[in-house]
Write a protein that holds these residues in place. Structure first.
Motif, mmCIF file in Angstrom:
data_model
loop_
_atom_site.group_PDB
_atom_site.id
_atom_site.type_symbol
_atom_site.label_atom_id
_atom_site.label_comp_id
_atom_site.label_asym_id
_atom_site.label_seq_id
_atom_site.Cartn_x
_atom_site.Cartn_y
_atom_site.Cartn_z
ATOM 1 N N ARG A 1 0.858 -1.186 0.000
ATOM 2 C CA ARG A 1 0.000 0.000 0.000
ATOM 3 C C ARG A 1 0.890 1.229 0.000
ATOM 4 N NH1 ARG A 1 -5.516 -1.030 0.888
ATOM 5 N NH2 ARG A 1 -5.834 1.186 0.925
ATOM 6 N N THR A 2 0.341 2.318 -0.494
ATOM 7 C CA THR A 2 1.049 3.585 -0.449
ATOM 8 C C THR A 2 0.372 4.482 0.569
ATOM 9 O OG1 THR A 2 -0.305 4.501 -2.231
ATOM 10 C CG2 THR A 2 1.783 3.455 -2.862
ATOM 11 N N CYS A 3 1.115 5.410 1.103
ATOM 12 C CA CYS A 3 0.555 6.356 2.065
ATOM 13 C C CYS A 3 -0.539 7.171 1.370
ATOM 14 C CB CYS A 3 1.675 7.267 2.587
ATOM 15 S SG CYS A 3 1.128 8.385 3.882
ATOM 16 N N ARG A 4 -1.698 7.220 1.982
ATOM 17 C CA ARG A 4 -2.866 7.955 1.469
ATOM 18 C C ARG A 4 -3.366 7.384 0.147
ATOM 19 N NH1 ARG A 4 -5.525 11.141 4.667
ATOM 20 N NH2 ARG A 4 -6.119 12.488 2.977
ATOM 21 N N GLY A 5 -3.134 6.089 -0.070
ATOM 22 C CA GLY A 5 -3.611 5.441 -1.290
ATOM 23 C C GLY A 5 -5.134 5.440 -1.341
ATOM 24 N N PRO A 6 -5.713 5.504 -2.532
ATOM 25 C CA PRO A 6 -7.164 5.597 -2.681
ATOM 26 C C PRO A 6 -7.901 4.263 -2.595
ATOM 27 C CG PRO A 6 -6.147 5.664 -4.830
ATOM 28 C CD PRO A 6 -5.020 5.621 -3.808
ATOM 29 N N ASP A 7 -7.166 3.140 -2.658
ATOM 30 C CA ASP A 7 -7.824 1.833 -2.641
ATOM 31 C C ASP A 7 -8.557 1.622 -1.326
ATOM 32 O OD1 ASP A 7 -6.778 1.292 -5.139
ATOM 33 O OD2 ASP A 7 -5.018 0.269 -4.330
ATOM 34 N N PRO A 8 -9.779 1.078 -1.390
ATOM 35 C CA PRO A 8 -10.552 0.854 -0.160
ATOM 36 C C PRO A 8 -9.849 -0.103 0.794
ATOM 37 C CG PRO A 8 -11.921 0.533 -2.113
ATOM 38 C CD PRO A 8 -10.507 0.672 -2.588
ATOM 39 N N VAL A 9 -9.946 0.198 2.064
ATOM 40 C CA VAL A 9 -9.404 -0.652 3.122
ATOM 41 C C VAL A 9 -10.530 -1.579 3.564
ATOM 42 C CG1 VAL A 9 -8.522 -0.662 5.490
ATOM 43 C CG2 VAL A 9 -7.729 1.075 3.861
ATOM 44 N N ASP A 10 -10.299 -2.904 3.406
ATOM 45 C CA ASP A 10 -11.368 -3.855 3.682
ATOM 46 C C ASP A 10 -11.023 -4.872 4.757
ATOM 47 O OD1 ASP A 10 -14.044 -4.669 3.016
ATOM 48 O OD2 ASP A 10 -13.192 -6.418 2.016
ATOM 49 N N THR A 11 -9.768 -4.876 5.237
ATOM 50 C CA THR A 11 -9.371 -5.845 6.258
ATOM 51 C C THR A 11 -8.458 -5.156 7.282
ATOM 52 O OG1 THR A 11 -7.348 -6.538 5.120
ATOM 53 C CG2 THR A 11 -9.384 -7.739 4.564
ATOM 54 N N LEU A 12 -8.259 -5.821 8.412
ATOM 55 C CA LEU A 12 -7.330 -5.294 9.418
ATOM 56 C C LEU A 12 -5.916 -5.244 8.876
ATOM 57 C CD1 LEU A 12 -8.624 -7.062 12.639
ATOM 58 C CD2 LEU A 12 -8.799 -4.639 12.067
ATOM 59 N N LYS A 13 -5.542 -6.240 8.083
ATOM 60 C CA LYS A 13 -4.199 -6.265 7.491
ATOM 61 C C LYS A 13 -4.003 -5.056 6.574
ATOM 62 C CE LYS A 13 -1.007 -9.249 5.026
ATOM 63 N NZ LYS A 13 -0.797 -10.563 4.439
ATOM 64 N N GLU A 14 -4.998 -4.755 5.756
ATOM 65 C CA GLU A 14 -4.913 -3.593 4.869
ATOM 66 C C GLU A 14 -4.878 -2.293 5.671
ATOM 67 O OE1 GLU A 14 -8.159 -3.813 2.101
ATOM 68 O OE2 GLU A 14 -7.382 -5.629 1.161
ATOM 69 N N MET A 15 -5.622 -2.255 6.773
ATOM 70 C CA MET A 15 -5.635 -1.059 7.612
ATOM 71 C C MET A 15 -4.255 -0.820 8.215
ATOM 72 S SD MET A 15 -8.105 -0.024 10.799
ATOM 73 C CE MET A 15 -7.517 -1.311 11.867
ATOM 74 N N SER A 16 -3.652 -1.873 8.746
ATOM 75 C CA SER A 16 -2.328 -1.701 9.343
ATOM 76 C C SER A 16 -1.302 -1.339 8.280
ATOM 77 C CB SER A 16 -1.909 -2.951 10.117
ATOM 78 O OG SER A 16 -1.811 -4.062 9.266
ATOM 79 N N ALA A 17 -1.404 -1.943 7.098
ATOM 80 C CA ALA A 17 -0.471 -1.622 6.013
ATOM 81 C C ALA A 17 -0.626 -0.174 5.566
ATOM 82 C CB ALA A 17 -0.682 -2.573 4.838
ATOM 83 N N ALA A 18 -1.849 0.326 5.552
ATOM 84 C CA ALA A 18 -2.093 1.715 5.144
ATOM 85 C C ALA A 18 -1.477 2.697 6.139
ATOM 86 C CB ALA A 18 -3.595 1.965 5.010
ATOM 87 N N ILE A 19 -1.566 2.382 7.421
ATOM 88 C CA ILE A 19 -0.968 3.252 8.438
ATOM 89 C C ILE A 19 0.553 3.125 8.390
ATOM 90 C CG2 ILE A 19 -0.723 3.675 10.921
ATOM 91 C CD1 ILE A 19 -3.690 2.718 11.175
ATOM 92 N N TYR A 20 1.035 1.886 8.308
ATOM 93 C CA TYR A 20 2.479 1.662 8.295
ATOM 94 C C TYR A 20 3.150 2.297 7.080
ATOM 95 C CZ TYR A 20 7.023 -0.419 8.642
ATOM 96 O OH TYR A 20 8.374 -0.579 8.728
ATOM 97 N N ALA A 21 2.462 2.332 5.944
ATOM 98 C CA ALA A 21 3.039 2.928 4.732
ATOM 99 C C ALA A 21 3.381 4.402 4.934
ATOM 100 C CB ALA A 21 2.076 2.762 3.560
ATOM 101 N N CYS A 22 2.729 5.039 5.892
ATOM 102 C CA CYS A 22 2.979 6.458 6.175
ATOM 103 C C CYS A 22 4.029 6.662 7.270
ATOM 104 C CB CYS A 22 1.680 7.146 6.593
ATOM 105 S SG CYS A 22 0.441 7.224 5.293
ATOM 106 N N TRP A 23 4.475 5.580 7.899
ATOM 107 C CA TRP A 23 5.385 5.692 9.046
ATOM 108 C C TRP A 23 6.832 5.658 8.611
ATOM 109 C CZ3 TRP A 23 6.991 1.407 12.826
ATOM 110 C CH2 TRP A 23 7.611 1.960 13.958
ATOM 111 N N LYS A 24 7.581 6.638 9.047
ATOM 112 C CA LYS A 24 9.017 6.715 8.791
ATOM 113 C C LYS A 24 9.738 6.864 10.121
ATOM 114 C CE LYS A 24 8.128 8.967 4.383
ATOM 115 N NZ LYS A 24 6.691 9.077 4.506
ATOM 116 N N PRO A 25 10.075 5.748 10.777
ATOM 117 C CA PRO A 25 10.770 5.833 12.064
ATOM 118 C C PRO A 25 12.118 6.540 11.888
ATOM 119 C CG PRO A 25 10.114 3.569 11.595
ATOM 120 C CD PRO A 25 9.866 4.359 10.361
ATOM 121 N N PRO A 26 12.476 7.415 12.807
ATOM 122 C CA PRO A 26 13.764 8.111 12.716
ATOM 123 C C PRO A 26 14.937 7.138 12.828
ATOM 124 C CG PRO A 26 12.350 9.099 14.392
ATOM 125 C CD PRO A 26 11.691 7.839 13.967
#
Length: 135
Positions: A28-53
């Motif tokens: 997934r990409t950060c702020r991707g337009p594809d619908p989130v339909d599962t918990l796995k997709e939800m976590s991937a959508a959030i993680y795609a935006c995370w950049k740990p220092p």
């Protein structure tokens, strides 16, 4: 009802920790337009935006929050667990990176069924920096 909510939170925590690899972020990409339909997709959508220092590998933080049917945050996230380092500036940067990821990822584009299933449920994902990511 509480046990179902606990299962959702546990599944999300496992999905986020398991999704903390390059492969998970590439799905997934950060702020991707594809619908989130599962918990796995939800976590991937959030993680795609995370950049740990840099320098935070091994640090971990669990947040507790809930989302509305439209994918927006209800209230403010609360930290329920942390395993941070001794450098307070790096700790603050780590926590800030997680809050920034939530801010960038939300609102999530939930499908109708996912929005109905997740709305108001308490989530407790654990964010763990498992390796150094290039910024």
């Amino acid at each position: 009802m509480k046990s179902r909510s606990a299962l959702v939170a546990a599944a999300l925590a496992i999905a986020l920790v398991a999704g903390s690899s390059e492969a998970g972020a590439q799905q997934r990409t950060c702020r991707g337009p594809d619908p989130v339909d599962t918990l796995k997709e939800m976590s991937a959508a959030i993680y795609a935006c995370w950049k740990p220092p840099r320098g935070t590998a091994g640090m971990s933080l669990t947040l507790r929050f809930s989302l509305r049917r439209d994918g927006t945050l209800v209230g403010k996230p609360r930290a329920t667990f942390s395993d941070l380092g001794t450098d307070s500036a790096l700790n603050r940067a780590f926590v800030a990176s997680i809050l920034k990821a939530l801010d960038e990822a939300l609102p999530l584009p939930f499908s109708d069924s996912m929005g109905g299933a997740i709305a108001g449920r308490m989530l407790a994902p654990r964010f763990t920096a498992t390796f150094e990511r290039a910024s």
